[in-house]
Motif scaffolding. Structure first.
Motif, mmCIF file in Angstrom:
data_model
loop_
_atom_site.group_PDB
_atom_site.id
_atom_site.type_symbol
_atom_site.label_atom_id
_atom_site.label_comp_id
_atom_site.label_asym_id
_atom_site.label_seq_id
_atom_site.Cartn_x
_atom_site.Cartn_y
_atom_site.Cartn_z
ATOM 1 N N PRO A 65 0.806 -7.235 8.381
ATOM 2 C CA PRO A 65 -0.490 -7.877 8.185
ATOM 3 C C PRO A 65 -1.314 -7.159 7.112
ATOM 4 O O PRO A 65 -0.936 -6.097 6.659
ATOM 5 N N SER A 66 -2.431 -7.743 6.729
ATOM 6 C CA SER A 66 -3.317 -7.082 5.767
ATOM 7 C C SER A 66 -4.186 -6.049 6.471
ATOM 8 O O SER A 66 -4.649 -5.096 5.853
ATOM 9 N N SER B 137 -5.041 4.610 8.445
ATOM 10 C CA SER B 137 -4.949 4.817 7.000
ATOM 11 C C SER B 137 -4.674 3.467 6.337
ATOM 12 O O SER B 137 -4.543 2.449 7.001
ATOM 13 N N PHE B 138 -4.599 3.499 5.020
ATOM 14 C CA PHE B 138 -4.227 2.334 4.223
ATOM 15 C C PHE B 138 -2.778 2.551 3.802
ATOM 16 O O PHE B 138 -2.472 3.537 3.124
ATOM 17 N N TYR B 139 -1.898 1.675 4.244
ATOM 18 C CA TYR B 139 -0.478 1.819 3.943
ATOM 19 C C TYR B 139 -0.111 0.807 2.853
ATOM 20 O O TYR B 139 -0.357 -0.389 2.995
ATOM 21 N N ILE B 140 0.471 1.310 1.785
ATOM 22 C CA ILE B 140 0.808 0.466 0.640
ATOM 23 C C ILE B 140 2.299 0.593 0.356
ATOM 24 O O ILE B 140 2.840 1.698 0.352
ATOM 25 N N CYS B 141 2.941 -0.539 0.114
ATOM 26 C CA CYS B 141 4.342 -0.501 -0.286
ATOM 27 C C CYS B 141 4.452 -0.896 -1.754
ATOM 28 O O CYS B 141 3.535 -1.507 -2.319
ATOM 29 N N SER B 142 5.538 -0.506 -2.347
ATOM 30 C CA SER B 142 5.857 -0.986 -3.688
ATOM 31 C C SER B 142 7.336 -1.335 -3.727
ATOM 32 O O SER B 142 8.131 -0.820 -2.926
ATOM 33 N N ALA B 143 7.694 -2.203 -4.626
ATOM 34 C CA ALA B 143 9.082 -2.638 -4.752
ATOM 35 C C ALA B 143 9.509 -2.553 -6.199
ATOM 36 O O ALA B 143 8.732 -2.872 -7.107
ATOM 37 N N ARG B 144 10.731 -2.096 -6.393
ATOM 38 C CA ARG B 144 11.259 -1.979 -7.751
ATOM 39 C C ARG B 144 12.416 -2.949 -7.905
ATOM 40 O O ARG B 144 13.358 -2.929 -7.108
ATOM 41 N N GLY C 127 2.218 -3.789 -3.294
ATOM 42 C CA GLY C 127 1.644 -4.774 -2.408
ATOM 43 C C GLY C 127 0.148 -4.537 -2.266
ATOM 44 O O GLY C 127 -0.382 -3.543 -2.758
ATOM 45 N N PRO C 128 -0.530 -5.451 -1.567
ATOM 46 C CA PRO C 128 -1.988 -5.349 -1.444
ATOM 47 C C PRO C 128 -2.441 -4.358 -0.386
ATOM 48 O O PRO C 128 -3.638 -4.113 -0.250
ATOM 49 N N GLY C 129 -1.485 -3.788 0.361
ATOM 50 C CA GLY C 129 -1.857 -2.785 1.352
ATOM 51 C C GLY C 129 -2.112 -3.353 2.739
ATOM 52 O O GLY C 129 -2.407 -4.536 2.899
ATOM 53 N N THR C 130 -1.979 -2.492 3.726
ATOM 54 C CA THR C 130 -2.273 -2.819 5.126
ATOM 55 C C THR C 130 -3.200 -1.749 5.684
ATOM 56 O O THR C 130 -2.879 -0.562 5.650
ATOM 57 N N ARG C 131 -4.344 -2.192 6.169
ATOM 58 C CA ARG C 131 -5.313 -1.255 6.744
ATOM 59 C C ARG C 131 -5.009 -1.116 8.229
ATOM 60 O O ARG C 131 -5.110 -2.073 8.981
ATOM 61 N N LEU C 132 -4.618 0.072 8.662
ATOM 62 C CA LEU C 132 -4.318 0.345 10.069
ATOM 63 C C LEU C 132 -5.438 1.169 10.672
ATOM 64 O O LEU C 132 -5.789 2.234 10.144
ATOM 65 N N THR C 133 -5.973 0.670 11.766
ATOM 66 C CA THR C 133 -6.975 1.407 12.527
ATOM 67 C C THR C 133 -6.462 1.587 13.937
ATOM 68 O O THR C 133 -6.133 0.609 14.618
ATOM 69 N N VAL C 134 -6.358 2.828 14.361
ATOM 70 C CA VAL C 134 -5.871 3.142 15.707
ATOM 71 C C VAL C 134 -7.046 3.635 16.532
ATOM 72 O O VAL C 134 -7.705 4.618 16.174
ATOM 73 N N LEU C 135 -7.303 2.941 17.621
ATOM 74 C CA LEU C 135 -8.462 3.292 18.461
ATOM 75 C C LEU C 135 -8.106 4.314 19.512
ATOM 76 O O LEU C 135 -6.944 4.412 19.949
#
Lengths: 117, 112
Positions: A8-9, A90-97, A109-117
């Motif tokens: 997800p985003s 954190s903000f998790y970002i992937c890249s592809a080659r 990629g546009p990144g995924t913002r993960l928040t853990v409560l």
């Protein structure tokens, strides 16, 4: 061309649960995908290099049993944060080659913002 | 590992002004890359440099590969509000050519 999506985003989860993040190359095949983590106001830090059909290579200090990476096809890599804790937020970002691509052809990629409560 | 030092950390400028930022390393890099990251997005490649001394432009952006191969500069001319974002330098560390190491970024704010 050269579009990379993440899903997800954003995600909010409870401490102790696991979260899966998908990274897809939409219009090209990628033998190699990279996973980065970016804390607020910080740079991108490479976590692991994911190669299709083989085990991921993790950077020093990154727990491979906590951050499970699966690169099952030439267009999809997944990162699973197991037993997440607030410090994993954190903000998790992937890249592809692309196949035969060089170091300058990592598409992010546009990144995924993960928040853990 | 190899680190990239970027400066300045942040810049606040008026629309129309020129901007200059730089990136240095204690080690040699064979490729320098400049990216821009908008809030909540992934980085987008702006300019790639491959040879010492190389000067490359992309519209209002110009980047140079330092002759010592330990630094690089990015200039933005006649800034506009959409130039706002974080600019990162990056390059492949020696011995790990498929990976990238990133600088800490320069946050640019452009006042209309």
């Amino acid at each position: 061309g050269a579009v990379v999506s993440q899903h997800p985003s954003w995600v909010i989860c409870k401490s102790g649960t696991s979260v899966k993040i998908e990274c897809r190359s939409l219009d090209f095949q990628a033998t190699t995908m990279f996973w980065y983590r970016q804390f607020p106001k910080q740079s991108l830090m490479l976590m692991a290099t994911s190669n299709e059909g083989s085990k991921a290579t993790y950077e020093q200090g990154v727990e491979k049993d906590k951050f499970l990476i699966n690169h099952a096809s030439l267009t999809l890599s997944t990162l699973t944060v197991t037993s997440a804790h607030p410090e994993d937020s954190s903000f998790y970002i992937c890249s592809a080659r692309p196949l035969a691509g060089g170091v300058d052809t990592q598409y992010f990629g546009p990144g995924t913002r993960l928040t853990v409560l | 590992g190899q680190q990239l030092n970027q400066s300045p950390q942040s810049m606040f400028i008026q629309e129309g002004e020129d901007v200059s930022m730089n990136c240095t390393s204690s080690s040699i890099f064979n490729t320098w890359l400049w990216y821009k990251q908008d809030p909540g997005e992934g980085p987008v490649l702006l300019i790639a440099l491959y040879k010492a001394g190389e000067l490359t432009s992309n519209g209002r952006l110009t980047a140079q590969f330092g002759i010592t191969r330990k630094d690089s500069f990015l200039n933005i001319s006649a800034s506009i509000p959409s130039d706002v974002g974080i600019y990162f330098c990056a390059g492949p560390p020696q011995g790990g050519s498929e990976k990238l190491v990133f600088g800490k970024g320069t946050k640019l704010t452009v006042n209309p």
